[in-house]
Scaffold this motif. Structure first.
Motif, short mmCIF file in Angstrom:
data_model
loop_
_atom_site.label_atom_id
_atom_site.label_comp_id
_atom_site.label_asym_id
_atom_site.label_seq_id
_atom_site.Cartn_x
_atom_site.Cartn_y
_atom_site.Cartn_z
N UNK A 71 0.87 -1.18 0.00
CA UNK A 71 0.00 0.00 0.00
C UNK A 71 0.90 1.23 0.00
N UNK A 72 0.59 2.18 -0.85
CA UNK A 72 1.36 3.43 -0.89
C UNK A 72 0.92 4.27 0.30
N UNK A 73 1.70 4.15 1.38
CA UNK A 73 1.33 4.81 2.63
C UNK A 73 1.30 6.33 2.53
N UNK A 74 2.03 6.89 1.57
CA UNK A 74 2.03 8.34 1.42
C UNK A 74 0.73 8.84 0.80
N UNK A 75 0.03 7.98 0.07
CA UNK A 75 -1.22 8.42 -0.55
C UNK A 75 -2.46 7.88 0.17
N UNK A 76 -2.27 7.02 1.17
CA UNK A 76 -3.40 6.48 1.92
C UNK A 76 -3.28 6.99 3.35
N UNK A 77 -3.99 8.04 3.62
CA UNK A 77 -3.92 8.72 4.91
C UNK A 77 -4.28 7.79 6.07
N UNK A 78 -3.43 7.76 7.08
CA UNK A 78 -3.68 7.02 8.30
C UNK A 78 -3.33 5.54 8.25
N UNK A 79 -2.91 5.06 7.10
CA UNK A 79 -2.62 3.62 6.97
C UNK A 79 -1.55 3.17 7.95
N UNK A 80 -0.46 3.91 8.01
CA UNK A 80 0.66 3.50 8.87
C UNK A 80 0.32 3.63 10.35
N UNK A 81 -0.69 4.42 10.69
CA UNK A 81 -1.12 4.53 12.08
C UNK A 81 -1.90 3.30 12.53
N UNK A 132 -8.00 -1.95 8.28
CA UNK A 132 -7.98 -0.57 7.80
C UNK A 132 -9.29 -0.17 7.11
N UNK A 133 -9.89 -1.09 6.39
CA UNK A 133 -11.10 -0.79 5.62
C UNK A 133 -12.34 -1.24 6.36
#
Length: 198
Positions: A71-81, A132-133
């Motif tokens: 997953x492109x964490x820079x374009x998916x807000x909050x993913x890495x959290x 996440x989803x």
């Protein structure tokens, strides 16, 4: 209502039988240091080849490409959290062929431990997705369908090659997904019903 593809996925067919031969030339070289006198190690290598072939096929199955890259964490807000251990199909395939998984065998892993890790990493893909989803969203349903396909191939092509310890560990790890999915569906259904009653 259930689509015909979903109905067919629940029926065991020869399509769910994979022998791993297509992946042996790709995975085998990463495990050149394997002790060929260790029967469990050789069985494990066969299983890893089946897994690689299964995942390669899965990328090309329906929406498998959605899970083929990180997953492109820079374009998916909050993913890495939310997702602390990202995983995807392509990463697992790469680790099987580039020696990253094989290195674990020299770090006190047995082949059975490694097979457990790889199978749990596959489960981690689906777990991350539902974490996440929203359960019931398009992407979580995609994960559910792909997971169901993996489980059928696992049952037909891998399960009888595993020792009891691996089966127990993989089943325990997968149970967490099943519980999360079931509770999410129950919560979605409860919310839906209470919305209809007002």
């Amino acid at each position: 209502w259930e689509c015909f593809v979903c109905k067919n996925e629940k029926t065991e067919t020869n399509e769910h039988v994979i022998d791993g031969k297509e992946s042996m030339d790709l995975v085998g070289p990463a495990f050149l240091e394997l002790d060929i006198t260790d029967e469990r190690a050789l069985v494990g290598l066969d299983v890893l080849c089946i897994i690689h072939q299964m995942l390669t096929n899965l990328i090309h199955y329906d929406f498998g490409n959605v899970f083929s890259k990180p997953v492109d964490e820079s374009s998916v807000s909050g993913y890495q959290d939310i997702v602390k251990c990202p995983m995807d199909i392509g990463t697992i395939c790469s680790k099987l062929t580039n020696g990253e998984f094989a290195k674990l065998l020299s770090e006190a892993y047995t082949m059975d431990d490694l097979v457990t890790k790889v199978l749990n990493d596959i489960e981690l893909i689906w777990r991350n997705c539902i974490m996440f989803n929203v359960i019931g969203s398009a992407v979580s349903r995609m994960a559910y369908v792909l997971r169901r396909r993996v489980k059928m191939i696992y049952k037909r092509s891998i399960l009888d090659r595993l020792c009891d310890k691996v089966i127990t560990n993989v089943k325990s790890y997968a149970k967490k997904f099943d519980e999360a999915w079931a509770s999410g569906l129950t919560m979605s259904f409860s919310t839906e019903m209470s919305d209809k009653s007002t």
